[in-house]
Scaffold this motif. Sequence first.
Motif, PDB file in Angstrom:
ATOM      1  N   VAL A  49      25.249  41.523  94.685  1.00 33.78           N
ATOM      2  CA  VAL A  49      25.707  40.748  93.814  1.00 33.78           C
ATOM      3  C   VAL A  49      25.553  38.971  93.995  1.00 33.78           C
ATOM      4  CG1 VAL A  49      27.659  39.419  91.853  1.00 33.78           C
ATOM      5  CG2 VAL A  49      27.261  41.604  92.680  1.00 33.78           C
ATOM      6  N   PRO A  50      23.722  38.423  93.610  1.00 35.30           N
ATOM      7  CA  PRO A  50      24.213  36.825  94.066  1.00 35.30           C
ATOM      8  C   PRO A  50      24.947  35.827  93.484  1.00 35.30           C
ATOM      9  CG  PRO A  50      22.383  37.505  91.554  1.00 35.30           C
ATOM     10  CD  PRO A  50      23.488  38.885  92.850  1.00 35.30           C
ATOM     11  N   PRO A  51      25.200  35.293  93.951  1.00 34.11           N
ATOM     12  CA  PRO A  51      26.490  34.028  94.270  1.00 34.11           C
ATOM     13  C   PRO A  51      25.121  33.106  92.800  1.00 34.11           C
ATOM     14  CG  PRO A  51      24.779  33.700  95.576  1.00 34.11           C
ATOM     15  CD  PRO A  51      24.361  35.188  95.799  1.00 34.11           C
ATOM     16  N   THR A  52      26.545  32.744  92.045  1.00 30.43           N
ATOM     17  CA  THR A  52      25.988  32.225  90.986  1.00 30.43           C
ATOM     18  C   THR A  52      27.462  30.932  90.741  1.00 30.43           C
ATOM     19  OG1 THR A  52      27.445  33.638  89.523  1.00 30.43           O
ATOM     20  CG2 THR A  52      24.812  34.325  89.475  1.00 30.43           C
ATOM     21  N   THR A  53      26.775  30.288  89.694  1.00 30.55           N
ATOM     22  CA  THR A  53      27.671  28.646  88.996  1.00 30.55           C
ATOM     23  C   THR A  53      28.283  29.736  88.143  1.00 30.55           C
ATOM     24  OG1 THR A  53      26.057  27.701  88.529  1.00 30.55           O
ATOM     25  CG2 THR A  53      27.157  27.422  90.717  1.00 30.55           C
ATOM     26  N   HIS A  54      28.263  30.164  87.666  1.00 28.26           N
ATOM     27  CA  HIS A  54      28.581  30.992  86.197  1.00 28.26           C
ATOM     28  C   HIS A  54      28.487  32.131  85.525  1.00 28.26           C
ATOM     29  CE1 HIS A  54      29.358  25.881  84.374  1.00 28.26           C
ATOM     30  NE2 HIS A  54      27.979  26.454  85.111  1.00 28.26           N
ATOM     31  N   VAL A  55      29.361  32.297  85.315  1.00 31.81           N
ATOM     32  CA  VAL A  55      29.044  33.872  84.578  1.00 31.81           C
ATOM     33  C   VAL A  55      28.315  34.779  83.847  1.00 31.81           C
ATOM     34  CG1 VAL A  55      30.549  36.575  83.417  1.00 31.81           C
ATOM     35  CG2 VAL A  55      31.661  34.174  85.099  1.00 31.81           C
ATOM     36  N   LEU A  56      27.529  33.406  82.854  1.00 33.10           N
ATOM     37  CA  LEU A  56      26.524  33.833  81.721  1.00 33.10           C
ATOM     38  C   LEU A  56      25.756  32.476  81.958  1.00 33.10           C
ATOM     39  CD1 LEU A  56      29.085  33.436  78.554  1.00 33.10           C
ATOM     40  CD2 LEU A  56      28.320  35.742  79.931  1.00 33.10           C
ATOM     41  N   HIS A  57      24.322  32.668  82.186  1.00 30.27           N
ATOM     42  CA  HIS A  57      23.242  31.946  81.745  1.00 30.27           C
ATOM     43  C   HIS A  57      23.600  30.717  81.167  1.00 30.27           C
ATOM     44  CE1 HIS A  57      19.946  30.126  82.594  1.00 30.27           C
ATOM     45  NE2 HIS A  57      18.738  30.108  80.852  1.00 30.27           N
ATOM     46  N   VAL A  58      23.562  29.761  81.703  1.00 34.89           N
ATOM     47  CA  VAL A  58      23.558  28.440  80.538  1.00 34.89           C
ATOM     48  C   VAL A  58      22.621  27.514  81.127  1.00 34.89           C
ATOM     49  CG1 VAL A  58      24.991  26.294  81.112  1.00 34.89           C
ATOM     50  CG2 VAL A  58      25.841  28.716  81.714  1.00 34.89           C
ATOM     51  N   SER A  59      21.975  26.959  80.053  1.00 32.03           N
ATOM     52  CA  SER A  59      20.756  25.775  80.458  1.00 32.03           C
ATOM     53  C   SER A  59      21.314  24.716  79.703  1.00 32.03           C
ATOM     54  CB  SER A  59      19.258  26.446  80.508  1.00 32.03           C
ATOM     55  OG  SER A  59      19.546  26.803  78.576  1.00 32.03           O
ATOM     56  N   ASN A  60      20.736  23.802  80.315  1.00 36.11           N
ATOM     57  CA  ASN A  60      20.498  22.727  79.241  1.00 36.11           C
ATOM     58  C   ASN A  60      19.798  22.030  77.822  1.00 36.11           C
ATOM     59  OD1 ASN A  60      22.845  21.093  80.864  1.00 36.11           O
ATOM     60  ND2 ASN A  60      20.783  20.008  81.938  1.00 36.11           N
ATOM     61  N   VAL A  61      20.426  21.753  76.420  1.00 36.48           N
ATOM     62  CA  VAL A  61      19.589  21.945  75.146  1.00 36.48           C
ATOM     63  C   VAL A  61      19.538  20.940  75.805  1.00 36.48           C
ATOM     64  CG1 VAL A  61      19.866  22.669  73.348  1.00 36.48           C
ATOM     65  CG2 VAL A  61      20.520  23.818  74.769  1.00 36.48           C
ATOM     66  N   MET A  62      17.959  20.258  75.857  1.00 36.99           N
ATOM     67  CA  MET A  62      17.238  19.400  75.573  1.00 36.99           C
ATOM     68  C   MET A  62      16.816  19.374  74.241  1.00 36.99           C
ATOM     69  SD  MET A  62      18.929  17.984  78.098  1.00 36.99           S
ATOM     70  CE  MET A  62      18.653  16.398  78.501  1.00 36.99           C
ATOM     71  N   ARG A  63      16.287  17.495  73.619  1.00 42.59           N
ATOM     72  CA  ARG A  63      15.668  17.481  72.323  1.00 42.59           C
ATOM     73  C   ARG A  63      14.517  16.502  73.076  1.00 42.59           C
ATOM     74  NH1 ARG A  63      16.870  12.981  70.580  1.00 42.59           N
ATOM     75  NH2 ARG A  63      19.135  12.102  70.383  1.00 42.59           N
TER      76      ARG A  63
END
Length: 95
Positions: A49-63
């Motif tokens: 299991v690779p180390p992660t900072t969040h359980v779910l994929h989180v990405s910035n939504v930028m405009r």
Amino acid sequence: MSITVKDVQHVAKLARLHLSPEEEALFTEQMNAILQYAEKLGSLNTDDVPPTTHVLHVSNVMREDVVKESITVEEALLNAPDEEDGQFKVPAVLD
């Protein structure tokens, strides 16, 4: 590892909390349940299991920035209680 009533009393004293004997017993039981669960999680095999900072994929939504009309200085200061030289005037907080 387990938590004793004496441990709960010590933490309560540090936090300046006044707990009844019933609350001390309840918190001791709850903290021990949390520690038992953490020990159970510690026994899981996480080698693949690779180390992660969040359980779910989180990405910035930028405009994209878009230049558009804005309000004028006069409109911004319209309801200001006091203004000077096109800026809000507030009481001094430092000498």
